[in-house]
Design a protein around this motif. Sequence first.
Motif, mmCIF file in Angstrom:
data_model
loop_
_atom_site.group_PDB
_atom_site.id
_atom_site.type_symbol
_atom_site.label_atom_id
_atom_site.label_comp_id
_atom_site.label_asym_id
_atom_site.label_seq_id
_atom_site.Cartn_x
_atom_site.Cartn_y
_atom_site.Cartn_z
ATOM 1 N N THR A 84 13.964 79.465 137.151
ATOM 2 C CA THR A 84 15.253 78.986 136.623
ATOM 3 C C THR A 84 16.342 80.017 136.948
ATOM 4 O OG1 THR A 84 16.412 78.118 134.686
ATOM 5 C CG2 THR A 84 14.960 79.971 134.279
ATOM 6 N N ALA A 85 17.566 79.539 136.952
ATOM 7 C CA ALA A 85 18.664 80.463 137.256
ATOM 8 C C ALA A 85 19.193 81.088 135.957
ATOM 9 C CB ALA A 85 19.787 79.697 137.943
ATOM 10 N N GLY A 86 19.763 82.286 136.063
ATOM 11 C CA GLY A 86 20.405 82.911 134.900
ATOM 12 C C GLY A 86 21.829 82.424 134.763
ATOM 13 N N PRO A 87 22.600 82.900 133.795
ATOM 14 C CA PRO A 87 22.177 83.853 132.781
ATOM 15 C C PRO A 87 21.415 83.175 131.643
ATOM 16 C CG PRO A 87 24.511 83.306 132.485
ATOM 17 C CD PRO A 87 24.037 82.583 133.703
ATOM 18 N N PRO A 88 20.616 83.977 130.876
ATOM 19 C CA PRO A 88 20.333 85.381 131.074
ATOM 20 C C PRO A 88 19.431 85.589 132.292
ATOM 21 C CG PRO A 88 18.964 84.518 129.318
ATOM 22 C CD PRO A 88 19.875 83.414 129.715
ATOM 23 N N PHE A 89 19.601 86.704 132.977
ATOM 24 C CA PHE A 89 18.833 87.000 134.165
ATOM 25 C C PHE A 89 17.583 87.784 133.806
ATOM 26 C CE2 PHE A 89 23.143 86.294 135.541
ATOM 27 C CZ PHE A 89 22.965 85.453 136.638
ATOM 28 N N SER A 90 16.581 87.647 134.693
ATOM 29 C CA SER A 90 15.358 88.414 134.528
ATOM 30 C C SER A 90 15.609 89.848 134.997
ATOM 31 C CB SER A 90 14.255 87.762 135.375
ATOM 32 O OG SER A 90 13.100 88.557 135.324
ATOM 33 N N VAL A 91 15.214 90.803 134.174
ATOM 34 C CA VAL A 91 15.350 92.217 134.545
ATOM 35 C C VAL A 91 13.974 92.866 134.379
ATOM 36 C CG1 VAL A 91 16.401 94.429 133.918
ATOM 37 C CG2 VAL A 91 17.790 92.357 133.925
ATOM 38 N N PRO A 129 12.476 77.569 122.834
ATOM 39 C CA PRO A 129 12.459 76.224 123.419
ATOM 40 C C PRO A 129 13.406 76.065 124.611
ATOM 41 C CG PRO A 129 13.270 76.213 121.127
ATOM 42 C CD PRO A 129 12.766 77.586 121.415
ATOM 43 N N ARG A 130 14.527 76.811 124.616
ATOM 44 C CA ARG A 130 15.481 76.693 125.737
ATOM 45 C C ARG A 130 14.819 77.074 127.062
ATOM 46 N NH1 ARG A 130 20.510 79.819 125.937
ATOM 47 N NH2 ARG A 130 19.350 81.467 124.920
ATOM 48 N N PHE A 131 13.971 78.096 127.021
ATOM 49 C CA PHE A 131 13.281 78.527 128.243
ATOM 50 C C PHE A 131 12.124 77.592 128.565
ATOM 51 C CE2 PHE A 131 15.743 82.285 127.597
ATOM 52 C CZ PHE A 131 15.951 82.786 128.873
ATOM 53 N N GLN A 132 11.448 77.066 127.526
ATOM 54 C CA GLN A 132 10.357 76.116 127.775
ATOM 55 C C GLN A 132 10.907 74.893 128.493
ATOM 56 O OE1 GLN A 132 8.485 75.239 123.981
ATOM 57 N NE2 GLN A 132 8.410 77.401 123.487
ATOM 58 N N GLN A 133 12.074 74.393 128.013
ATOM 59 C CA GLN A 133 12.673 73.203 128.641
ATOM 60 C C GLN A 133 13.058 73.467 130.087
ATOM 61 O OE1 GLN A 133 15.886 72.593 125.877
ATOM 62 N NE2 GLN A 133 14.446 71.954 124.280
ATOM 63 N N ARG A 134 13.356 74.708 130.409
ATOM 64 C CA ARG A 134 13.745 75.054 131.774
ATOM 65 C C ARG A 134 12.520 75.304 132.658
ATOM 66 N NH1 ARG A 134 18.571 79.297 130.275
ATOM 67 N NH2 ARG A 134 18.705 79.692 132.497
ATOM 68 N N GLY A 135 11.317 75.108 132.125
ATOM 69 C CA GLY A 135 10.095 75.208 132.926
ATOM 70 C C GLY A 135 9.643 76.636 133.203
ATOM 71 N N VAL A 136 10.062 77.552 132.354
ATOM 72 C CA VAL A 136 9.677 78.952 132.562
ATOM 73 C C VAL A 136 8.247 79.159 132.052
ATOM 74 C CG1 VAL A 136 10.181 81.299 131.751
ATOM 75 C CG2 VAL A 136 12.039 79.817 132.513
ATOM 76 N N SER A 137 7.410 79.868 132.847
ATOM 77 C CA SER A 137 6.000 79.982 132.470
ATOM 78 C C SER A 137 5.668 81.243 131.662
ATOM 79 C CB SER A 137 5.121 79.938 133.733
ATOM 80 O OG SER A 137 5.543 80.940 134.639
ATOM 81 N N SER A 138 6.525 82.252 131.711
ATOM 82 C CA SER A 138 6.314 83.403 130.811
ATOM 83 C C SER A 138 7.655 84.093 130.587
ATOM 84 C CB SER A 138 5.286 84.384 131.377
ATOM 85 O OG SER A 138 5.914 85.382 132.141
ATOM 86 N N LEU A 139 7.813 84.644 129.401
ATOM 87 C CA LEU A 139 9.102 85.250 129.038
ATOM 88 C C LEU A 139 8.808 86.497 128.200
ATOM 89 C CD1 LEU A 139 12.245 84.875 128.953
ATOM 90 C CD2 LEU A 139 11.899 83.651 126.804
ATOM 91 N N ILE A 140 8.985 87.633 128.814
ATOM 92 C CA ILE A 140 8.659 88.886 128.131
ATOM 93 C C ILE A 140 9.953 89.567 127.675
ATOM 94 C CG2 ILE A 140 7.473 91.129 128.302
ATOM 95 C CD1 ILE A 140 5.596 88.800 128.900
ATOM 96 N N GLU A 141 10.009 89.854 126.393
ATOM 97 C CA GLU A 141 11.147 90.617 125.872
ATOM 98 C C GLU A 141 10.695 92.081 125.744
ATOM 99 O OE1 GLU A 141 14.264 89.595 122.489
ATOM 100 O OE2 GLU A 141 12.373 90.344 121.667
ATOM 101 N N THR A 142 11.490 92.977 126.280
ATOM 102 C CA THR A 142 11.117 94.402 126.245
ATOM 103 C C THR A 142 12.258 95.214 125.661
ATOM 104 O OG1 THR A 142 9.878 94.027 128.292
ATOM 105 C CG2 THR A 142 10.216 96.318 127.655
#
Length: 229
Positions: free
Chosen positions: A174-181, A209-222
Amino acid sequence: MEQAFWLQRWQKGETGFHQDSLNPHLKYYYDDKAVPLEERKALKVFVPLCGKSLDMYWLSQNGYEVLGVECSPIAVVDFFKNHQLEYQLVESGNFTRYIAEEDNEGRRRIEILLGDFFDLSPKDLEGVTEIYDRASMIALPEEMRLQYSQKMMQLQRPGMRTLLITLTYPQAETAGPPFSVTEEEVREFYSKHFKVEKLRAKDILAEEPRFQQRGVSSLIETAYKLTRN
Ligand SMILES: C[S@@+](CC[C@H](N)C(=O)[O-])C[C@H]1O[C@@H](n2cnc3c(N)ncnc32)[C@H](O)[C@@H]1O
């Protein structure tokens, strides 16, 4: 993501990045267990690209002086109105300063500079000891993030500490923002002039849910702690 993009988002009310509750990292790293109340008198937190984040209000109520910078007047005025804070306006250089002084209900001074983050000078950050970067670095595309980290380096004096919160996900999904860093990028941009400590990393996809709807398969917060050398 030039300022025009963000000004339009605020005008259209497209502010899905705004959180209606406190960021969990905030309490974890700035509350009593981390920083005793009596020590906070000496602390001032700078919040870059601050929007109308509730986190600033919590910081002010909990003993920290707060300084934000934000380009949208809608966000800045909403912030003071939503919290029924009286403010004064002071024109100074590139910025209009919105200032709510310390009050007798225990809230410390909150100042938001309306203008462009990239126009800040070290003098604007006088007295700042901490930086809280939530949805700020990750709001910018890669070429702007390099500029952003260079500006952060110029603005800070030795010893200043940043709590940096990033998101990492497969950017192709998916496109940002927010961008993957990625951690590599954080270290590449910051490790020359900062001590970089990785504090916590967690997969938060189930809560987003916003990222799930965008088809993102993993989302790591650091969360990282950066300390200026
Ligand atoms: C993704 S939002 C995050 C807001 C806030 N940190 C939060 O946690 O709710 C990014 C914010 O940065 C602001 N912004 C973007 N570019 C900016 C710039 N160059 N100078 C000042 N503010 C900027 C936008 O208007 C927007 O409110």
